[in-house]
Design an enzyme around this catalytic site. Structure first.
Site: not given
Ligand code: OSB
Ligand code: MG
Length: 368
Positions: A135, A161-163, A188, A190, A213, A238, A262, A290
């Site tokens: 990520s 995976k790109l935020k 992702d 969020n 995501e 998620d 998760k 994660g």
């Molecule tokens: O949205 O998946 C998520 C980390 C902390 C809180 C939310 C997320 C994440 C990640 C996973 O993107 C990162 C990792 O544990 O490898």
């Molecule tokens: Mg996520």
């Protein structure tokens, strides 16, 4: 098992580089660990709650407080506790799934170590290694992003995976797709968008992503179903999936095509396993998310992901992706794009006690 003591330990773990998401920047993790002791065994749990209630409503101080005030008394009130008793015993307390999950994890670890069973076997695992995805946080510039992704590609990660967030979405995704060819790629958000952004998000369809995501807020299930009719990119949930029931509902509503599982978010590894079964029954691919865990949480996640319902690479990166040094003696590594599923009893990994003590900021011990 009779629980003698429950130790709540806080550790301070600096990250090797800042991890930025739409909900903030993390530079260090303040992690709550749980150690359960019984006359014959001990077990470890890791609470995934973050420092602040920005990913979900939980946060680490709150998790510790709800444990101390409300959850531990329920556990201690019971003379004998098996792992399957933990969720029902804690059910009178609403929510606080990450806190509950950490307690159940510690009890499960103790029980499995005592009986010589592996975490993977308990999770229905069928493979001895699982594919590893990474990520990648939000960065200031596209060149920085390309350099970062290049490093992870060189490390062997099989999925990136790109935020994303408004203002950091189409352009960085286009640049990564252009530079790295047909590498498995997903994004992702969020929960950073609203349904009004549907046409904007549809621009991501051009990049053949595995999924988007959690584009919309946690409780906007119907809106995700609506969005799924506008964008072609598969929708992954998620934050919205907080239980097996909510997973069934989202699937039936057409709000989700891929499920991020998760264990902390859903109240524990046993509920996570149930969600895996729901996904398998509905032929919906799952993958293991994660929460920037230490080697304890990552070991359990790798074992969970060995279940065949997990059909896509998880956010199960090497310990070194986030931490210079891990609190376990055999930190997870990525070889040939995969991490090994732990085989020993319980979490199958040992605590590095000297280092653990070094990073510990507080310990409280509770007895019944
Ligand atoms: O949205 O998946 C998520 C980390 C902390 C809180 C939310 C997320 C994440 C990640 C996973 O993107 C990162 C990792 O544990 O490898
Ligand atoms: Mg996520």
């Amino acid at each position: 098992m009779k629980i003698d003591t429950i130790e709540l330990r806080r550790i301070a773990m600096p990250l090797v580089s800042p991890f930025r998401t739409s909900f903030g920047i993390q530079t260090e993790r303040d992690i709550l660990l749980v150690r359960v002791t019984t006359p014959e065994a001990e077990g470890w749990g890791e609470c995934v709650a973050l420092l602040e209630p920005v990913y979900s409503s939980e946060y680490v101080d709150g998790a510790q407080q709800v444990m101390e005030r409300f959850l531990l008394p329920h556990l201690f009130a019971q003379g004998d506790v098996n792992t399957t008793d933990v969720a029902p015993l804690l059910a009178p307390v609403q929510g606080h799934r990450m806190a509950k999950a950490a307690l159940e994890m510690a009890v499960l670890d103790a029980e499995l170590r005592l009986t010589g069973r592996s975490w993977a076997r308990e999770m229905g695992g069928t493979v001895d290694r699982v594919p590893s995805g990474v990520s990648v946080g939000i960065l200031d510039t596209v060149p920085q992003l390309l350099e970062t992704v290049q490093r992870y590609v060189d490390d062997g990660y099989v999925r990136i995976k790109l935020k994303i967030e408004p203002g950091w979405d189409i352009e960085p995704v286009a640049a990564v797709r252009e530079r790295f060819g047909d590498i498995p790629l997903q994004v992702d958000a969020n929960a950073a968008y609203t349904l009004a952004d549907a046409q904007h998000l549809a621009q991501l369809d051009a990049f053949d992503l595995l999924m988007i995501e959690q584009p919309l807020p946690e409780d906007h299930i119907r809106a995700h179903a609506e969005l799924a009719r506008t964008v072609r990119t598969p929708i992954c949930l998620d934050e919205s999936i907080v239980s097996a029931q909510s997973c069934v509902d989202a699937i039936m509503m057409g709000a989700v095509h891929v499920v991020n599982i998760k264990p902390g978010r859903v109240g524990g590894y046993l509920e996570a396993r149930k969600i895996a079964d729901v996904c398998a029954a509905h032929d919906v691919p799952a993958w293991c998310g994660g929460m920037v865990e230490t080697g304890l949480g990552r070991a359990a996640n790798a074992a969970l992901a060995a279940n065949p319902a997990f059909r896509l690479p998880g956010d199960i990166s090497a310990a070194a992706r986030f931490y210079a040094r891990d609190i376990v003696t055999e930190p997870i590594t990525v070889e040939d794009g995969h991490v090994r599923v732990p085989e020993g009893p319980g979490l199958g990994t040992m605590i590095d006690q000297a280092f653990l003590d070094e990073v510990t900021t507080s310990v409280t011990t509770h007895t019944g």
